[in-house]
Structure formats: C-alpha cells, structure tokens
Design a protein around this motif. Structure first.
Motif, PDB file in Angstrom:
ATOM      1  N   PHE A   3       0.843  -1.190   0.000  1.00  0.00           N
ATOM      2  CA  PHE A   3       0.000   0.000   0.000  1.00  0.00           C
ATOM      3  C   PHE A   3       0.886   1.251   0.000  1.00  0.00           C
ATOM      4  CE2 PHE A   3      -2.259   3.274   2.526  1.00  0.00           C
ATOM      5  CZ  PHE A   3      -3.267   3.536   1.621  1.00  0.00           C
ATOM      6  N   PRO A   4       0.663   2.173  -0.950  1.00  0.00           N
ATOM      7  CA  PRO A   4       1.539   3.346  -1.083  1.00  0.00           C
ATOM      8  C   PRO A   4       1.118   4.526  -0.204  1.00  0.00           C
ATOM      9  CG  PRO A   4      -0.004   3.309  -2.890  1.00  0.00           C
ATOM     10  CD  PRO A   4      -0.263   2.070  -2.060  1.00  0.00           C
ATOM     11  N   ARG A  32      -6.884   2.819   2.226  1.00  0.00           N
ATOM     12  CA  ARG A  32      -6.451   1.430   2.407  1.00  0.00           C
ATOM     13  C   ARG A  32      -7.522   0.467   1.884  1.00  0.00           C
ATOM     14  NH1 ARG A  32      -2.382  -2.063   2.990  1.00  0.00           N
ATOM     15  NH2 ARG A  32      -1.566  -1.517   4.997  1.00  0.00           N
ATOM     16  N   GLU A  33      -8.789   0.741   2.178  1.00  0.00           N
ATOM     17  CA  GLU A  33      -9.866  -0.114   1.690  1.00  0.00           C
ATOM     18  C   GLU A  33      -9.923  -0.104   0.165  1.00  0.00           C
ATOM     19  OE1 GLU A  33     -13.009   1.722   3.871  1.00  0.00           O
ATOM     20  OE2 GLU A  33     -12.998   0.175   5.414  1.00  0.00           O
ATOM     21  N   TYR A  34      -9.721   1.070  -0.413  1.00  0.00           N
ATOM     22  CA  TYR A  34      -9.706   1.170  -1.871  1.00  0.00           C
ATOM     23  C   TYR A  34      -8.590   0.299  -2.446  1.00  0.00           C
ATOM     24  CZ  TYR A  34      -9.220   3.028  -6.562  1.00  0.00           C
ATOM     25  OH  TYR A  34      -9.116   3.139  -7.923  1.00  0.00           O
ATOM     26  N   TRP A  35      -7.418   0.386  -1.847  1.00  0.00           N
ATOM     27  CA  TRP A  35      -6.276  -0.412  -2.279  1.00  0.00           C
ATOM     28  C   TRP A  35      -6.602  -1.908  -2.202  1.00  0.00           C
ATOM     29  CZ3 TRP A  35      -1.928   0.466  -4.787  1.00  0.00           C
ATOM     30  CH2 TRP A  35      -0.908  -0.486  -4.733  1.00  0.00           C
ATOM     31  N   GLU A  36      -7.243  -2.310  -1.126  1.00  0.00           N
ATOM     32  CA  GLU A  36      -7.604  -3.717  -0.954  1.00  0.00           C
ATOM     33  C   GLU A  36      -8.633  -4.150  -1.999  1.00  0.00           C
ATOM     34  OE1 GLU A  36      -6.081  -6.006   1.056  1.00  0.00           O
ATOM     35  OE2 GLU A  36      -4.703  -4.378   1.492  1.00  0.00           O
ATOM     36  N   HIS A  37      -9.551  -3.264  -2.355  1.00  0.00           N
ATOM     37  CA  HIS A  37     -10.517  -3.569  -3.426  1.00  0.00           C
ATOM     38  C   HIS A  37      -9.782  -3.786  -4.752  1.00  0.00           C
ATOM     39  CE1 HIS A  37     -14.367  -3.158  -1.423  1.00  0.00           C
ATOM     40  NE2 HIS A  37     -13.976  -2.006  -0.891  1.00  0.00           N
ATOM     41  N   LEU A  38      -8.797  -2.954  -5.032  1.00  0.00           N
ATOM     42  CA  LEU A  38      -8.014  -3.124  -6.255  1.00  0.00           C
ATOM     43  C   LEU A  38      -7.294  -4.471  -6.256  1.00  0.00           C
ATOM     44  CD1 LEU A  38      -6.372   0.397  -6.736  1.00  0.00           C
ATOM     45  CD2 LEU A  38      -8.285  -0.587  -8.014  1.00  0.00           C
ATOM     46  N   ARG A  39      -6.689  -4.814  -5.138  1.00  0.00           N
ATOM     47  CA  ARG A  39      -5.992  -6.098  -5.029  1.00  0.00           C
ATOM     48  C   ARG A  39      -6.964  -7.259  -5.243  1.00  0.00           C
ATOM     49  NH1 ARG A  39      -2.633  -6.554   0.366  1.00  0.00           N
ATOM     50  NH2 ARG A  39      -1.243  -7.953  -0.725  1.00  0.00           N
ATOM     51  N   GLN A  40      -8.153  -7.132  -4.662  1.00  0.00           N
ATOM     52  CA  GLN A  40      -9.160  -8.181  -4.808  1.00  0.00           C
ATOM     53  C   GLN A  40      -9.577  -8.332  -6.272  1.00  0.00           C
ATOM     54  OE1 GLN A  40     -12.539  -7.880  -2.140  1.00  0.00           O
ATOM     55  NE2 GLN A  40     -13.862  -8.757  -3.710  1.00  0.00           N
ATOM     56  N   GLU A  60       2.565 -11.868  -6.836  1.00  0.00           N
ATOM     57  CA  GLU A  60       2.354 -10.663  -7.649  1.00  0.00           C
ATOM     58  C   GLU A  60       1.574  -9.589  -6.894  1.00  0.00           C
ATOM     59  OE1 GLU A  60       0.686 -11.361 -11.496  1.00  0.00           O
ATOM     60  OE2 GLU A  60       2.396 -12.548 -12.153  1.00  0.00           O
ATOM     61  N   LEU A  61       0.731 -10.021  -5.969  1.00  0.00           N
ATOM     62  CA  LEU A  61      -0.071  -9.082  -5.181  1.00  0.00           C
ATOM     63  C   LEU A  61       0.624  -8.633  -3.910  1.00  0.00           C
ATOM     64  CD1 LEU A  61      -3.574 -10.705  -5.661  1.00  0.00           C
ATOM     65  CD2 LEU A  61      -2.768  -8.557  -6.618  1.00  0.00           C
ATOM     66  N   GLY A  62       1.855  -9.086  -3.710  1.00  0.00           N
ATOM     67  CA  GLY A  62       2.651  -8.614  -2.587  1.00  0.00           C
ATOM     68  C   GLY A  62       2.632  -9.491  -1.348  1.00  0.00           C
ATOM     69  N   PHE A  63       2.082 -10.689  -1.459  1.00  0.00           N
ATOM     70  CA  PHE A  63       2.079 -11.596  -0.314  1.00  0.00           C
ATOM     71  C   PHE A  63       3.361 -12.404  -0.327  1.00  0.00           C
ATOM     72  CE2 PHE A  63      -2.328 -10.613  -1.096  1.00  0.00           C
ATOM     73  CZ  PHE A  63      -2.815 -10.401   0.182  1.00  0.00           C
TER      74      PHE A  63
END
Length: 94
Positions: A3-4, A32-40, A60-63
């Motif tokens: 998350f940037p 942060r929630e927006y970022w998580e929506h993008l990742r999802q 690729e998603l940073g995990f």
C-alpha cells in the motif's frame, strides 16, 4: 507492491488521517480499503483468466507466502482461491 500510503501523503501534502477523512467523505471508504478492493479485483481476474498458480498470483499481489494470500482471499471472498477458481464459470481450463 505494498500500500503506497507514504507516497500518497507525500504527493498530497496531507497526513494519513486527513487524507482518509477526505477520501471517506468522497467515496465512503478509506484509501487502504480502496487499495484492498483493487488487489481483490486483480486477484479474481487472474484466477479467472490466467494459468498462474495461486502462489504466483499471491506473490504478484505482494504476499510473501501463499498461505497469507489464501487467508486474505478467504476473508474477503468467503472461498479459498482454489475453490473460487474451480467454481467460477468464466475460468479457463489449463
């Protein structure tokens, strides 16, 4: 990428709390929630349309570990990535 948050603060000149407050007012979610929506969205699209392994998608998603990706995905979607891929009719057979 992670998350940037720091980059957002630097580019806007706003503190994290102020930025989230403004974002919440406009969009009803935090940055942060927006970022998580993008990742999802990326995760579901990749599971539906690529032959990448679950581990590769997670990386690729940073995990750092596939198990972290699986737990995160399950908490958001209610299914494991494997179950989601198997149950999604738009998934391609690889």
């Amino acid at each position: 990428e992670p998350f940037p948050g720091v980059q957002l603060q630097r580019e806007t000149g706003l503190g994290r709390a102020h930025l989230d407050r403004l974002y919440w007012r406009e969009f009803g979610i935090t940055t942060r929630e927006y970022w998580e929506h993008l990742r999802q969205d990326v995760a579901t699209r990749k599971l539906e349309s690529t032959g990448l392994s679950i581990k590769e998608i997670g990386y690729e998603l940073g995990f750092k570990q596939a198990s972290h990706f699986t737990k995160w995905f399950f908490n958001r979607i209610g299914k494991t990535p494997k179950a989601y891929r198997e149950e999604t009719p738009t998934s391609r057979a690889f």
